[in-house]
Design a protein around this motif. Structure first.
Motif, PDB file in Angstrom:
ATOM      1  N   TYR A   1       0.832  -1.206   0.000  1.00  0.00           N
ATOM      2  CA  TYR A   1       0.000   0.000   0.000  1.00  0.00           C
ATOM      3  C   TYR A   1       0.866   1.255   0.000  1.00  0.00           C
ATOM      4  CZ  TYR A   1      -3.245   3.567   1.666  1.00  0.00           C
ATOM      5  OH  TYR A   1      -3.987   4.717   1.803  1.00  0.00           O
TER       6      TYR A   1
ATOM      7  N   ILE B   1      -6.600  -0.904  -8.729  1.00  0.00           N
ATOM      8  CA  ILE B   1      -7.790  -0.395  -8.036  1.00  0.00           C
ATOM      9  C   ILE B   1      -7.922   1.096  -8.345  1.00  0.00           C
ATOM     10  CG2 ILE B   1      -8.867  -0.033  -5.786  1.00  0.00           C
ATOM     11  CD1 ILE B   1      -7.343  -2.443  -4.748  1.00  0.00           C
TER      12      ILE B   1
ATOM     13  N   LEU C   1     -11.818   5.573  -5.742  1.00  0.00           N
ATOM     14  CA  LEU C   1     -12.314   5.007  -4.494  1.00  0.00           C
ATOM     15  C   LEU C   1     -11.593   5.620  -3.298  1.00  0.00           C
ATOM     16  CD1 LEU C   1     -12.538   1.237  -5.544  1.00  0.00           C
ATOM     17  CD2 LEU C   1     -14.384   2.922  -5.447  1.00  0.00           C
TER      18      LEU C   1
ATOM     19  N   VAL D   1     -11.090   0.292   2.335  1.00  0.00           N
ATOM     20  CA  VAL D   1     -11.256   0.309   0.883  1.00  0.00           C
ATOM     21  C   VAL D   1     -10.314  -0.688   0.209  1.00  0.00           C
ATOM     22  CG1 VAL D   1     -11.156   1.730  -1.204  1.00  0.00           C
ATOM     23  CG2 VAL D   1     -12.024   2.702   0.937  1.00  0.00           C
ATOM     24  N   ILE D   2      -9.020  -0.498   0.425  1.00  0.00           N
ATOM     25  CA  ILE D   2      -8.026  -1.296  -0.297  1.00  0.00           C
ATOM     26  C   ILE D   2      -8.028  -2.747   0.165  1.00  0.00           C
ATOM     27  CG2 ILE D   2      -5.579  -1.528  -0.845  1.00  0.00           C
ATOM     28  CD1 ILE D   2      -6.916   0.888  -2.113  1.00  0.00           C
TER      29      ILE D   2
ATOM     30  N   PRO E   1     -10.252  -4.794   1.696  1.00  0.00           N
ATOM     31  CA  PRO E   1     -11.341  -5.697   1.265  1.00  0.00           C
ATOM     32  C   PRO E   1     -11.283  -6.054  -0.217  1.00  0.00           C
ATOM     33  CG  PRO E   1     -12.206  -3.948   2.663  1.00  0.00           C
ATOM     34  CD  PRO E   1     -10.791  -3.581   2.347  1.00  0.00           C
ATOM     35  N   LEU E   2     -10.729  -5.167  -1.047  1.00  0.00           N
ATOM     36  CA  LEU E   2     -10.630  -5.447  -2.478  1.00  0.00           C
ATOM     37  C   LEU E   2      -9.424  -6.305  -2.828  1.00  0.00           C
ATOM     38  CD1 LEU E   2     -11.546  -1.915  -3.894  1.00  0.00           C
ATOM     39  CD2 LEU E   2     -13.016  -3.930  -3.745  1.00  0.00           C
ATOM     40  N   MET E   3      -8.536  -6.522  -1.862  1.00  0.00           N
ATOM     41  CA  MET E   3      -7.308  -7.285  -2.115  1.00  0.00           C
ATOM     42  C   MET E   3      -7.461  -8.769  -1.796  1.00  0.00           C
ATOM     43  SD  MET E   3      -4.346  -4.772  -0.634  1.00  0.00           S
ATOM     44  CE  MET E   3      -3.143  -6.110  -0.759  1.00  0.00           C
TER      45      MET E   3
ATOM     46  N   THR F   1      -5.364 -11.484 -12.012  1.00  0.00           N
ATOM     47  CA  THR F   1      -5.686 -10.068 -11.816  1.00  0.00           C
ATOM     48  C   THR F   1      -4.512  -9.271 -11.274  1.00  0.00           C
ATOM     49  OG1 THR F   1      -6.566 -10.575  -9.610  1.00  0.00           O
ATOM     50  CG2 THR F   1      -8.130 -10.493 -11.443  1.00  0.00           C
TER      51      THR F   1
END
Length: 294
Positions: free
Chosen positions: A111, A182, A186, A204-205, A207-209, A290
């Protein structure tokens, strides 16, 4: 050349093309099946050998079991100074610590590289990438000296603590590539709602990872469970042995080796790896697909 002759030639050519089109997939699948059999043969032979008496293991290279010897598993479980359960638990402790450390530290480092701006960002990112090409044999001696002076030899700390310092650059790079995919919109929306850096990362980051985190979990589990070199270096007490080091103890240079028991415990040690890959295969493929270079 008459019209009938041309027509017959066209029909024969189409028939030949159609026949080859149907045969080619069959030949392809036969070749793939043969290749898979060649790769799986050692594994199948090990499973079969774990069910054979010791005097028949190297006598026949085939896969036919004439005398079923299930006792190899019972003998192998208690063949060493400690029950094999002890070694499985030791490996489980090391694996869980390594997985947790990589998930926490690598995600935070990724991150920072993907979203934050700081002095020397590109330089430190390049240094991180260089460490991927650095073999463990280059750093194992200074690491051993450092951990020895800290009194960590013959403990699980040298195998677990470095994972909490984002030392696995491969996973940092993998997560950086994922986070770059991402949308930054967002982040901006979360910042408008009052989230800071930590809030954006956690709400945000992170949960999407999930695909990247799942890939990291599976790879860390498999690599740590199968790691032999590092665990052999740092663990000297038989009570602290993990599964790979315990399996090495079955081979005795001064006495006869009970190959049946060793193969039986090798089969047991492969079960967690198969289960991890079986249940995590979907996340593994999604995470790798991805996380391409953008």
């Amino acid at each position: 050349m008459t019209t009938e002759t041309l027509r017959s030639a066209v029909v024969r050519r189409r028939a030949g093309t159609f026949g080859w089109t149907r045969i080619r997939p069959v030949l392809t699948h036969l070749a793939l099946a043969a290749g898979a059999l060649v790769m799986l043969y050692p594994l199948i032979w090990m499973v079969v050998s774990s069910l054979r008496p010791g005097n028949e293991i190297f006598r026949e290279p085939g896969l036919l079991v004439r005398d079923l010897e299930i006792g190899n598993y019972k003998v192998g479980w208690n063949a060493l100074s400690e029950p094999f359960t002890r070694y499985l638990l030791n490996s489980a402790v090391v694996v869980l610590g390594a997985v947790l450390g990589n998930l926490v530290s690598c995600s935070m480092a990724a991150y920072a590289f993907a979203r934050l701006e700081f002095t020397g960002k590109k330089f430190w990112f390049s240094i991180m990438l260089v460490t991927i090409m650095l073999p463990i044999h280059v750093v194992i001696v200074p690491q051993y000296i450092l951990f020895s002076q800290a009194g960590w030899i013959n403990t699980f700390l040298p195998l677990v603590v470095p994972k909490f310092l984002a030392t696995d650059a491969f996973f940092v790079f993998l997560m950086v590539q994922f986070i770059r995919g991402i949308p930054r919109e967002l982040d901006e929306a979360a910042r408008i709602d009052g989230c800071g850096r930590a809030g954006i990362f956690l709400r945000v980051i992170l949960p999407l990872m999930v695909p990247a985190l799942a890939t990291t979990t599976i790879f860390t589990f498999i690599w740590t469970w199968n790691d032999f070199f590092s665990q052999l270096i740092y663990l000297t007490d038989p009570k602290m042995y993990t599964v790979p080091v315990a399996l090495r103890s079955f081979v005795d240079a001064t006495a006869s080796t009970n190959w049946g028991s060793m193969f039986a415990m090798s089969v047991v040690s492969l079960v967690p790896v198969f289960l991890a890959f079986l249940f995590g295969q979907r996340f593994l493929i999604k995470g790798i697909a991805t996380t391409g270079i953008k």
